[in-house]
Design an enzyme around this catalytic site. Structure first.
Site, mmCIF file in Angstrom:
data_model
loop_
_atom_site.group_PDB
_atom_site.id
_atom_site.type_symbol
_atom_site.label_atom_id
_atom_site.label_comp_id
_atom_site.label_asym_id
_atom_site.label_seq_id
_atom_site.Cartn_x
_atom_site.Cartn_y
_atom_site.Cartn_z
ATOM 1 N N TYR A 64 30.757 -39.137 37.046
ATOM 2 C CA TYR A 64 29.333 -39.095 37.396
ATOM 3 C C TYR A 64 28.452 -40.045 36.592
ATOM 4 C CZ TYR A 64 30.916 -34.789 39.617
ATOM 5 O OH TYR A 64 31.588 -33.868 40.386
ATOM 6 N N SER A 133 32.767 -28.695 35.081
ATOM 7 C CA SER A 133 33.138 -28.886 36.485
ATOM 8 C C SER A 133 34.329 -29.842 36.583
ATOM 9 C CB SER A 133 31.926 -29.390 37.272
ATOM 10 O OG SER A 133 32.172 -29.359 38.654
ATOM 11 N N TYR A 134 34.156 -30.989 37.232
ATOM 12 C CA TYR A 134 35.271 -31.937 37.351
ATOM 13 C C TYR A 134 35.740 -32.369 35.959
ATOM 14 C CZ TYR A 134 38.030 -35.855 39.183
ATOM 15 O OH TYR A 134 39.059 -36.716 39.510
ATOM 16 N N TRP A 182 30.049 -33.909 48.499
ATOM 17 C CA TRP A 182 30.592 -34.387 47.216
ATOM 18 C C TRP A 182 31.408 -35.662 47.423
ATOM 19 C CZ3 TRP A 182 35.491 -35.123 45.027
ATOM 20 C CH2 TRP A 182 35.490 -35.345 43.647
ATOM 21 N N HIS A 293 26.483 -22.836 38.717
ATOM 22 C CA HIS A 293 27.405 -23.878 38.265
ATOM 23 C C HIS A 293 26.802 -24.704 37.128
ATOM 24 C CE1 HIS A 293 31.090 -26.116 38.796
ATOM 25 N NE2 HIS A 293 30.456 -27.244 38.971
#
Length: 471
Positions: A64, A133-134, A182, A293
């Protein structure tokens, strides 16, 4: 109001590191090219104390943008505490070279990046990883490959293995339609503009396979996931939960009750406590708050305010975790209770020795009705008493062109919260089973499991089960 609570549950019925004031001088090496085992260079920014010496390293690997403001704030805070902070673009994203294949290269690339950090002249050789998250998920993929210099992890809002949650592929073998957003966001090296697509309209597009083209951006990565709708060998490099016994480091596990990827966090904690290598089993910590999240970001979701205590000093906990396991400081973090949970309803934090909470009384509830459990006005009951004789089945007609809604934003940005589900439960294709009111304070906290017996005239059918609080 009937509130949906995601896979985990903790209800009493009836963030990351923030910027600190300027500390010691910081040196930044921008655009450092780190070679992977196949020769592909991944690009990172290295933030380190200006004073000469060797320091433990904290690594984050993100799809990101390694230049995000949040990572810069984290870098300044960690450098002020005597760490080197390395922020890296994953393969094929940002300035990093190679092909962007979500999930597929994170294991070997993570391993190589950790070992590169350990070998630098400014490094003590002890490396910790952090991310959400990722960037939590890719830590696990590296950890199961056992990089020798990985010493600790902080994983926030981690994702499960494939087929485990909405991010990769749902239990039915296909991603939820919202996840096309996404794949659009991460379609190339740079983040794409999310406002250019009408996601609410696109989510109605069929077939799922061509949602990418309907969005105006053909995306072979999306189509790969659709084509691999079963857990075949194609997914093997992207799995870690079948190998938790290979993880050899202390892990701080953090998530929220309304995190759409919550399922992985308690499962991973329990897995490490029962299958982790040796002493590592007792070096796990679990924290779950009333958050979405975006961990520790707000005390209010929808119309529900969980109070000032809902926001914790997560930055302080993260710092103490790394100080203990990367610097060897005897700060007592490893002597604290292994589990800290927020009970919604009473809006209080409490500690426990393990998950599930020791002494939990697992309770069976039975779906009871006279055959008319349709809608919240039907005769469906959630009962502690099993039926003594055969009861008539409950029936409903499912129309794929008018699916039962899940109350959420149309993109992946936020999947669910404490919403009023009464309008959904007035649909005739929803069966509702409601218990008696609780007459005394009761803590309902633990993993959930549903066993249903069903038949369908359709060739392919999915069944969804929700547990809701009648507020």
């Amino acid at each position: 109001m009937r509130c949906f609570v995601t896979v985990g549950w903790c209800l009493a019925l009836a963030g990351g590191l923030a910027a600190q004031s300027p500390g010691p001088a910081m040196v930044v090496d921008f655009g450092v090219r780190i070679p992977m085992r196949d020769g592909v260079p991944l690009v990172a920014d290295v933030y380190r104390p200006a004073a000469p010496g060797r320091y433990p390293v904290i690594l984050t690997r993100t799809p990101y943008n390694r230049n995000a403001d949040g990572l810069l704030k984290a870098a300044r805070a960690f450098v002020a505490r005597g760490y080197v902070y390395v922020a890296q673009d994953v393969r094929g994203r940002g300035d990093s070279e190679g092909e962007w294949r979500p999930y597929a290269n994170e294991g070997p690339d993570g391993y190589d990046s950790i070992e590169w950090c350990a070998a630098q002249p400014w490094s003590t050789g002890r490396v910790g990883t952090i991310g959400q998250s990722y960037t939590a998920y890719n830590q696990w993929l590296a950890a199961v490959r056992q990089p020798p210099h990985l010493a600790a992890m902080i994983v926030l809002a981690s994702m499960t293995d494939p087929m485990g949650d909405v991010w990769i592929s749902g239990p039915g073998g296909l991603p939820t339609p919202t996840m096309i957003s996404w794949y659009h966001l991460t379609a190339d090296h740079l983040n794409q503009n999310m406002d250019a697509v009408d996601w609410g309209r696109l989510n109605w597009h069929l077939p799922l396979l061509s949602m990418d083209s309907a969005a105006g951006r053909p995306n072979w990565r999306w189509r790969d996931v659709i084509r691999h709708s079963r857990l075949d060998e194609w997914w093997a490099p992207m799995r870690y939960q079948n190998q938790l016994e290979r993880v050899q480091v202390p892990v701080l596990h953090v998530s929220g009750w309304y995190d759409d990827a919550l399922r992985a966090t308690p499962v991973n904690f329990e897995g490490m406590r029962t299958r982790g290598a040796g002493a590592v089993r007792n070096r796990q910590r679990l924290v779950i708050g009333p958050w979405p999240h975006q961990i520790n970001s707000t005390s209010k979701l929808g119309e529900v305010d969980f109070g000032a205590s809902a926001i914790i000093d997560l930055a302080g906990l993260q710092a103490r975790w790394f100080d203990r396991w990367l610097k060897g400081e005897a700060n007592g973090v490893d002597a604290e209770p292994a589990v800290r949970l927020f009970a919604m309803g009473s809006n209080r934090w409490f500690d426990a020795a393990d998950w599930p909470i020791p002494g939990t009384r697992f309770t069976r509830f039975y779906l009871r009705s006279g055959g008319r459990a349709n809608t919240l006005d039907g005769d469906g009951r959630l009962s502690l008493e099993a039926p003594s004789t055969a009861e008539p089945p409950d029936r409903y007609r499912a129309d794929p062109s008018d699916p039962t809604p899940f109350l959420t934003e149309p993109s992946f940005a936020q999947l669910g919260g404490p919403e009023d589900y009464r309008p959904v439960e007035r649909r005739s294709d929803v069966l509702v089973y409601t218990s008696e009111s609780f007459t005394q304070p009761t803590l309902v906290c633990g993993p959930l499991r549903a066993r249903i017996t069903a038949a369908s005239s359709a060739r392919d059918t999915d069944f969804m089960v929700k547990v809701l609080d009648v507020h």
